[in-house]
Design a protein around this motif. Structure first.
Motif, short mmCIF file in Angstrom:
data_model
loop_
_atom_site.label_atom_id
_atom_site.label_comp_id
_atom_site.label_asym_id
_atom_site.label_seq_id
_atom_site.Cartn_x
_atom_site.Cartn_y
_atom_site.Cartn_z
N LEU A 29 0.82 -1.21 0.00
CA LEU A 29 0.00 0.00 0.00
C LEU A 29 0.86 1.26 0.00
CD1 LEU A 29 -2.82 -0.97 2.56
CD2 LEU A 29 -3.07 -0.62 0.10
N ILE A 30 1.92 1.25 0.82
CA ILE A 30 2.79 2.42 0.89
C ILE A 30 3.54 2.61 -0.42
CG2 ILE A 30 4.79 3.42 2.06
CD1 ILE A 30 3.88 1.96 4.61
N SER A 31 3.99 1.49 -1.01
CA SER A 31 4.71 1.58 -2.29
C SER A 31 3.80 2.13 -3.38
CB SER A 31 5.24 0.20 -2.68
OG SER A 31 6.15 -0.29 -1.73
N ASN A 32 2.57 1.66 -3.42
CA ASN A 32 1.63 2.18 -4.42
C ASN A 32 1.35 3.66 -4.20
OD1 ASN A 32 1.39 -0.35 -5.64
ND2 ASN A 32 -0.34 -0.95 -4.34
N LYS A 33 1.32 4.07 -2.93
CA LYS A 33 1.10 5.49 -2.63
C LYS A 33 2.29 6.32 -3.08
CE LYS A 33 -0.93 9.05 -0.77
NZ LYS A 33 -2.16 9.63 -1.37
N LEU A 34 3.50 5.80 -2.85
CA LEU A 34 4.70 6.54 -3.22
C LEU A 34 4.84 6.69 -4.73
CD1 LEU A 34 7.33 5.13 -0.68
CD2 LEU A 34 6.18 7.35 -0.62
N ARG A 35 4.25 5.79 -5.48
CA ARG A 35 4.32 5.90 -6.94
C ARG A 35 3.60 7.14 -7.45
NH1 ARG A 35 2.82 -0.30 -8.85
NH2 ARG A 35 4.71 -1.32 -8.00
N SER A 36 2.59 7.57 -6.70
CA SER A 36 1.76 8.67 -7.18
C SER A 36 2.17 10.03 -6.64
CB SER A 36 0.29 8.41 -6.81
OG SER A 36 0.14 8.32 -5.40
N VAL A 37 3.15 10.08 -5.72
CA VAL A 37 3.54 11.36 -5.17
C VAL A 37 4.45 12.09 -6.15
CG1 VAL A 37 3.38 10.50 -2.80
CG2 VAL A 37 5.57 10.41 -3.99
N PRO A 38 4.46 13.43 -6.15
CA PRO A 38 5.34 14.19 -7.05
C PRO A 38 6.81 13.93 -6.73
CG PRO A 38 3.64 15.58 -6.07
CD PRO A 38 3.60 14.29 -5.33
N LEU A 39 7.67 14.08 -7.75
CA LEU A 39 9.09 13.86 -7.55
C LEU A 39 9.68 14.84 -6.53
CD1 LEU A 39 10.29 13.21 -11.21
CD2 LEU A 39 9.95 11.54 -9.38
N GLY A 40 9.05 16.01 -6.42
CA GLY A 40 9.52 16.98 -5.45
C GLY A 40 9.43 16.47 -4.03
N TRP A 41 8.50 15.56 -3.78
CA TRP A 41 8.36 14.98 -2.44
C TRP A 41 9.64 14.25 -2.04
CZ3 TRP A 41 8.50 10.25 -0.04
CH2 TRP A 41 7.90 10.16 1.23
N PHE A 42 10.26 13.54 -3.00
CA PHE A 42 11.50 12.82 -2.72
C PHE A 42 12.67 13.79 -2.57
CE2 PHE A 42 8.81 9.67 -4.80
CZ PHE A 42 8.98 8.57 -3.96
N ASN A 43 12.64 14.89 -3.33
CA ASN A 43 13.72 15.87 -3.23
C ASN A 43 13.77 16.52 -1.86
OD1 ASN A 43 14.53 15.42 -5.89
ND2 ASN A 43 13.18 17.02 -6.69
N GLU A 44 12.61 16.63 -1.21
CA GLU A 44 12.55 17.27 0.10
C GLU A 44 12.89 16.31 1.24
OE1 GLU A 44 8.62 18.72 0.30
OE2 GLU A 44 8.89 20.30 -1.20
#
Length: 210
Positions: free
Chosen positions: A111-126
């Motif tokens: 579930l978390i992995s599927n959620k992370l697929r849909s977050v903007p790339l900026g979320w990972f940059n932060e």
């Protein structure tokens, strides 16, 4: 003044976190509540099996003291069977909860992995990679005890009769029979205190002969 404001802000954030955790915990366990109930029933039965051998052994010795050996061996065999049943039930309950926990962790990670697929790339940059690891691995593993152990150990603790050792005359330090019963005690043994009391009585009776 600034330190006081910072401390107040930290307290508010901590209170909000605890409130969110309190709300989130039932939702995390809701999908597996029924499976954990099965394990609780197994532990309850194992607790009953842990008490049953004492009753059977006492009955066997009562018959022996009366000079009868009829039915003694079957009672002892049933006591051994109850011990074996307790071990099987408790081990089975732990195996079941660990299997449930493994499936639950796999489902949560998906579930978390599927959620992370849909977050903007900026979320990972932060965020740092360790933050993502904590989300996917550490936080999920943190609920292992809650799922695999907490409920099972709680049921085992409250279902087994509480035993205390009391003096046959002076009773227990917590009070008389009614008092300790009100505290949840369901089994009272005398143990070495009974032998100590008999020794005192015997010494008094034999004093005139010494």
């Amino acid at each position: 003044m600034v330190e006081g404001v910072q401390a107040s802000t930290e307290d508010m954030e901590s209170a909000e976190y605890r409130a969110e955790e309190k709300v989130a915990r039932p939702s995390v366990l809701a999908p597996i509540r029924g499976k954990l109930t099965v394990a609780s029933v197994m532990v309850l039965l194992s607790s009953i099996c842990s008490v049953l051998p004492f009753i059977l052994i006492v009955e066997a010795f009562r018959r022996l003291l009366e000079g009868s050996t009829e039915g003694v061996w079957p009672l002892l065999m049933w006591a051994l069977a109850a011990y074996a049943a307790r071990a099987i039930l408790y081990s089975g309950a732990l195996f079941w909860t660990h299997s449930v926990d493994a499936d639950n962790q796999l489902g949560m990670r998906r579930l978390i992995s599927n959620k992370l697929r849909s977050v903007p790339l900026g979320w990972f940059n932060e965020r740092r990679s360790v933050d993502v690891k904590k989300l996917l691995q550490d936080d999920v593993e943190a609920i292992h005890y809650l799922v695999a152990h907490a409920q099972v150990e709680f049921v085992a603790a409250v279902s087994v009769p509480v035993n205390v050792t009391a003096h046959p005359v002076d009773a227990h330090g917590a009070g008389d029979l009614e008092t300790v019963k009100s505290l949840g005690v369901r089994r009272i043994t005398f143990g070495p205190l009974w032998q100590k009391w008999l020794t005192e009585i015997s010494a008094q009776q034999l004093a005139s002969w010494l």
